[in-house]
Design a protein around this motif. Structure first.
Motif, short mmCIF file in Angstrom:
data_model
loop_
_atom_site.label_atom_id
_atom_site.label_comp_id
_atom_site.label_asym_id
_atom_site.label_seq_id
_atom_site.Cartn_x
_atom_site.Cartn_y
_atom_site.Cartn_z
N ASN A 124 43.44 38.05 21.16
CA ASN A 124 43.71 37.18 22.30
C ASN A 124 42.50 37.07 23.22
O ASN A 124 41.84 38.06 23.51
CB ASN A 124 44.89 37.74 23.11
N ASN A 125 42.24 35.86 23.69
CA ASN A 125 41.21 35.65 24.71
C ASN A 125 41.73 35.98 26.09
O ASN A 125 40.99 36.35 26.99
CB ASN A 125 40.74 34.19 24.71
N ILE A 126 43.03 35.77 26.27
CA ILE A 126 43.67 36.00 27.56
C ILE A 126 44.62 37.19 27.41
O ILE A 126 45.51 37.19 26.57
CB ILE A 126 44.47 34.77 28.03
N ILE A 127 44.39 38.19 28.24
CA ILE A 127 45.26 39.37 28.24
C ILE A 127 46.12 39.29 29.49
O ILE A 127 45.61 39.11 30.60
CB ILE A 127 44.44 40.66 28.28
N THR A 128 47.41 39.42 29.33
CA THR A 128 48.29 39.35 30.49
C THR A 128 49.17 40.59 30.55
O THR A 128 49.57 41.15 29.52
CB THR A 128 49.18 38.10 30.44
N GLN A 129 49.46 40.99 31.75
CA GLN A 129 50.44 42.04 32.01
C GLN A 129 51.16 41.64 33.29
O GLN A 129 50.64 41.87 34.39
CB GLN A 129 49.79 43.41 32.15
N LEU A 132 49.22 40.05 36.21
CA LEU A 132 47.78 40.21 35.97
C LEU A 132 47.33 39.43 34.73
O LEU A 132 47.99 39.49 33.68
CB LEU A 132 47.45 41.70 35.78
N SER A 133 46.24 38.70 34.85
CA SER A 133 45.70 37.96 33.71
C SER A 133 44.18 38.16 33.65
O SER A 133 43.49 38.03 34.67
CB SER A 133 46.03 36.47 33.85
N ILE A 134 43.68 38.44 32.45
CA ILE A 134 42.25 38.66 32.25
C ILE A 134 41.75 37.70 31.18
O ILE A 134 42.29 37.66 30.07
CB ILE A 134 41.98 40.10 31.79
N ASP A 135 40.75 36.91 31.53
CA ASP A 135 40.12 35.99 30.58
C ASP A 135 38.85 36.66 30.07
O ASP A 135 37.86 36.78 30.80
CB ASP A 135 39.80 34.67 31.27
N ILE A 136 38.89 37.12 28.81
CA ILE A 136 37.75 37.86 28.26
C ILE A 136 36.53 36.97 28.15
O ILE A 136 35.40 37.39 28.41
CB ILE A 136 38.12 38.43 26.89
N HIS A 137 36.75 35.72 27.76
CA HIS A 137 35.62 34.83 27.52
C HIS A 137 34.90 34.47 28.82
O HIS A 137 33.67 34.55 28.90
CB HIS A 137 36.09 33.55 26.83
N SER A 138 35.64 34.11 29.84
CA SER A 138 35.01 33.73 31.12
C SER A 138 34.78 34.92 32.03
O SER A 138 34.18 34.80 33.09
CB SER A 138 35.87 32.69 31.84
N LYS A 139 35.31 36.09 31.61
CA LYS A 139 35.17 37.33 32.39
C LYS A 139 35.72 37.17 33.80
O LYS A 139 35.06 37.50 34.79
CB LYS A 139 33.71 37.78 32.41
N THR A 140 36.91 36.64 33.88
CA THR A 140 37.58 36.47 35.17
C THR A 140 38.94 37.16 35.15
O THR A 140 39.56 37.32 34.10
CB THR A 140 37.77 34.98 35.52
N VAL A 141 39.37 37.55 36.34
CA VAL A 141 40.65 38.24 36.50
C VAL A 141 41.45 37.52 37.58
O VAL A 141 40.90 37.18 38.64
CB VAL A 141 40.43 39.71 36.92
N THR A 142 42.71 37.27 37.32
CA THR A 142 43.58 36.69 38.34
C THR A 142 44.85 37.53 38.47
O THR A 142 45.30 38.15 37.51
CB THR A 142 43.98 35.24 38.00
N VAL A 143 45.39 37.54 39.68
CA VAL A 143 46.70 38.15 39.95
C VAL A 143 47.54 37.08 40.61
O VAL A 143 47.14 36.52 41.65
CB VAL A 143 46.57 39.38 40.87
N ASN A 144 48.66 36.78 40.00
CA ASN A 144 49.50 35.68 40.47
C ASN A 144 48.68 34.39 40.64
O ASN A 144 48.78 33.68 41.65
CB ASN A 144 50.18 36.05 41.78
N ASN A 145 47.82 34.16 39.66
CA ASN A 145 46.97 32.95 39.61
C ASN A 145 45.90 32.89 40.70
O ASN A 145 45.26 31.85 40.87
CB ASN A 145 47.83 31.67 39.67
N GLN A 146 45.71 33.99 41.40
CA GLN A 146 44.66 34.05 42.41
C GLN A 146 43.50 34.89 41.88
O GLN A 146 43.71 36.01 41.38
CB GLN A 146 45.19 34.66 43.72
N LEU A 147 42.29 34.35 42.01
CA LEU A 147 41.12 35.03 41.46
C LEU A 147 40.85 36.35 42.19
O LEU A 147 40.91 36.41 43.42
CB LEU A 147 39.90 34.12 41.58
#
Length: 224
Positions: A124-129, A132-147
């Motif tokens: 997966n490129n996007i890891i979610t829990q 919490l969401s982590i985009d491995i490719h863009s190296k970004t992290v969001t919580v409730n869609n907030q960076l």
């Protein structure tokens, strides 16, 4: 993410290190068989780039040693020996990929990313829990869609925790993951505490649940 480069071509190894470092990988490099064996016995890596023709031995023997030791590192063979027989032999022995020289650094980086994603995050490129969401490719992290603005080391720590979820990770393991060979040069692991503390604070301030637990006297654990 830690990468071990086993390559005796100095200019090529330097080019790989420079490129992968710019992609935010932590790289270590050895040029011969004996140093490579020492590294794989004493450290853990997310990926190993393995040349087949080395001073003092060959890459196939190193690959066999990795499998005998049940090491979990992903292995990409990088070799000028581009015969079908070599490819089949390497892959049968447990290598995850094979890249013939010469190659473009961008292709190597893409294969490393793909390998790590496949082995640690079920491709997966996007890891979610939950939130919490982590985009491995863009190296970004969001919580409730907030960076969430994390430093490179905080992002690397977060991925390392999630790649080892529900496992207790000692401070020395985290220090080695963050600093590689330099971890032995520090008098203590206070810098690990500082990075973990900042990561926990930023996640909490973003209203992320407290998944990262302190295991007193031992280390830390990401719970899922």
């Amino acid at each position: 993410m830690k990468i071990l480069i086993i390559e005796d071509e100095i200019e090529l190894a330097k080019d790989i290190m420079n490129y992968l470092s710019s992609e935010q990988y932590l790289c270590e490099w050895v040029t011969n068989y004996n140093n490579a064996i020492e590294k794989i016995f004493t450290h853990e890596y997310d990926c190993i780039l393995l040349d087949l023709m080395l001073p003092g031995g060959n890459g196939i023997s190193i690959l066999e040693t990795l499998k005998q030791q049940r090491k979990q590192e992903g292995v990409i063979i990088i070799s000028a020996k581009n015969s079908l027989e070599d490819k089949i032999k390497g892959l049968k022995l447990g290598a995850d990929d094979y890249l013939a020289k010469p190659f473009h650094q961008a292709e190597l980086a893409a294969r490393i990313e793909s390998l790590i994603r496949r082995k640690q995050f079920d491709s997966n490129n996007i890891i979610t829990q939950k939130e919490l969401s982590i985009d491995i490719h863009s190296k970004t992290v969001t919580v409730n869609n907030q960076l969430v603005n994390l430093t490179k080391k905080e992002f690397d720590l977060l991925l390392f925790f999630i790649g080892n979820k529900n496992k207790v990770l000692s401070k020395s393991t985290l220090a080695e993951h963050l600093s590689g060979d330099f971890a032995d040069m520090f008098d203590n692991h206070d810098f690990v505490y500082a990075h973990v503390k900042n990561l926990k604070r930023k996640l909490k301030e973003s209203n992320c649940n407290d998944y990262l637990k302190t295991i007193y006297g031992t280390g830390y654990k990401w719970e899922q």
